[in-house]
Design an enzyme around this catalytic site. Sequence first.
Site, PDB file in Angstrom:
ATOM      1  CG  HIS A  22      35.055  27.511 -22.879  1.00 26.21           C
ATOM      2  ND1 HIS A  22      36.300  27.420 -23.457  1.00 26.21           N
ATOM      3  CD2 HIS A  22      35.166  26.922 -21.665  1.00 26.21           C
ATOM      4  CE1 HIS A  22      37.126  26.809 -22.602  1.00 26.21           C
ATOM      5  NE2 HIS A  22      36.464  26.499 -21.506  1.00 26.21           N
ATOM      6  CE1 TYR A  53      38.735  30.870 -24.559  1.00 28.72           C
ATOM      7  CE2 TYR A  53      37.841  33.085 -24.633  1.00 28.72           C
ATOM      8  CZ  TYR A  53      37.686  31.726 -24.816  1.00 28.72           C
ATOM      9  OH  TYR A  53      36.488  31.224 -25.256  1.00 28.72           O
ATOM     10  CG  ASN A  75      33.119  29.098 -31.045  1.00 33.30           C
ATOM     11  OD1 ASN A  75      32.820  29.703 -30.018  1.00 33.30           O
ATOM     12  ND2 ASN A  75      34.324  28.613 -31.257  1.00 33.30           N
ATOM     13  CD  GLU A 114      38.770  25.839 -18.955  1.00 37.41           C
ATOM     14  OE1 GLU A 114      37.732  25.223 -19.247  1.00 37.41           O
ATOM     15  OE2 GLU A 114      39.544  26.338 -19.798  1.00 37.41           O
ATOM     16  CE  LYS A 161      33.178  30.546 -26.631  1.00 37.20           C
ATOM     17  NZ  LYS A 161      34.164  30.469 -27.741  1.00 37.20           N
TER      18      LYS A 161
HETATM   19  N1  UDP Z   1      38.958  32.168 -31.516  1.00 35.73           N
HETATM   20  C1  UDP Z   1      38.880  33.179 -32.462  1.00 35.73           C
HETATM   21  N2  UDP Z   1      39.679  33.104 -33.588  1.00 35.73           N
HETATM   22  C2  UDP Z   1      40.538  32.063 -33.776  1.00 35.73           C
HETATM   23  C3  UDP Z   1      40.617  31.038 -32.820  1.00 35.73           C
HETATM   24  C4  UDP Z   1      39.803  31.120 -31.690  1.00 35.73           C
HETATM   25  O1  UDP Z   1      38.109  34.122 -32.300  1.00 35.73           O
HETATM   26  O2  UDP Z   1      41.246  32.040 -34.805  1.00 35.73           O
HETATM   27  C5  UDP Z   1      38.078  32.243 -30.331  1.00 35.73           C
HETATM   28  C6  UDP Z   1      36.860  31.303 -30.452  1.00 35.73           C
HETATM   29  O3  UDP Z   1      35.739  31.924 -29.836  1.00 35.73           O
HETATM   30  C7  UDP Z   1      37.333  30.086 -29.686  1.00 35.73           C
HETATM   31  C8  UDP Z   1      38.117  30.745 -28.566  1.00 35.73           C
HETATM   32  O4  UDP Z   1      38.790  31.830 -29.180  1.00 35.73           O
HETATM   33  O5  UDP Z   1      36.241  29.298 -29.237  1.00 35.73           O
HETATM   34  C9  UDP Z   1      39.101  29.826 -27.870  1.00 35.73           C
HETATM   35  O6  UDP Z   1      39.945  29.243 -28.815  1.00 35.73           O
HETATM   36  P1  UDP Z   1      40.361  27.709 -28.703  1.00 35.73           P
HETATM   37  O7  UDP Z   1      41.428  27.461 -29.712  1.00 35.73           O
HETATM   38  O8  UDP Z   1      40.652  27.369 -27.278  1.00 35.73           O
HETATM   39  O9  UDP Z   1      39.023  26.955 -29.227  1.00 35.73           O
HETATM   40  P2  UDP Z   1      37.887  26.113 -28.462  1.00 35.73           P
HETATM   41  O10 UDP Z   1      38.558  25.351 -27.355  1.00 35.73           O
HETATM   42  O11 UDP Z   1      36.855  27.090 -27.954  1.00 35.73           O
HETATM   43  O12 UDP Z   1      37.300  25.206 -29.519  1.00 35.73           O
HETATM   44 MG    MG Z   2      39.823  26.039 -25.889  1.00 35.15          MG
END
Ligand code: UDP
Ligand code: MG
Length: 155
Positions: free
Chosen positions: A115, A49, A112, A126, A9
């Site tokens: 992905h 997303y 974070n 994906e 990212k």
């Molecule tokens: N995200 C965010 N705020 C939140 C939850 C998610 O900005 O409260 C962002 C974060 O970058 C996250 C991405 O949206 O990695 C996708 O969310 P997901 O729940 O799919 O988490 P992941 O699979 O990346 O752990």
């Molecule tokens: Mg996710």
Amino acid sequence: MERTLVLIKPDAIQRGLVGRIISRFEDKGLKLVGIKFMTLGDQLLNEHYSHLLDKPFFPGTRSFMQSTPVVAICWEGLDCVDAVRRLCGVTKAREAAPGTIRGDLAMSVQANLVHASDSIETAATEVKRFFDDSELFGYSSSMTGAVYSSDEIDG
Ligand code: UDP
Ligand code: MG
């Protein structure tokens, strides 16, 4: 063997962590089958997303994900969808376990670093979404025989 999608990212691009993050996956024993640097358009990002479109934080997430190009990678390995998710750590990076990429290198929920596909079905979708067939490479890796036991990779 399974394949899974990883995106490195914009926070990792800005912090100069691309090489270190790729090394974490290489060190694990994953096989590189596709890699490219790309910008994420609105349509691609909304599909990627789609589970977040209605969330209040999504506009912020979208502009973050579009703030630089990202590195898209397809990794291959035995049960690698789960292995890669574990290596990344939980979404909220400041709570991610030490030893994981997020746990060792990040503090934010949004920023974070990586992905990773969250299920075998999602990974298949994906990988197809981010890579054309011609961008994925099957080849014999000399690493495979050292990373796995023969009973794990035969049949
Ligand atoms: N995200 C965010 N705020 C939140 C939850 C998610 O900005 O409260 C962002 C974060 O970058 C996250 C991405 O949206 O990695 C996708 O969310 P997901 O729940 O799919 O988490 P992941 O699979 O990346 O752990
Ligand atoms: Mg996710």
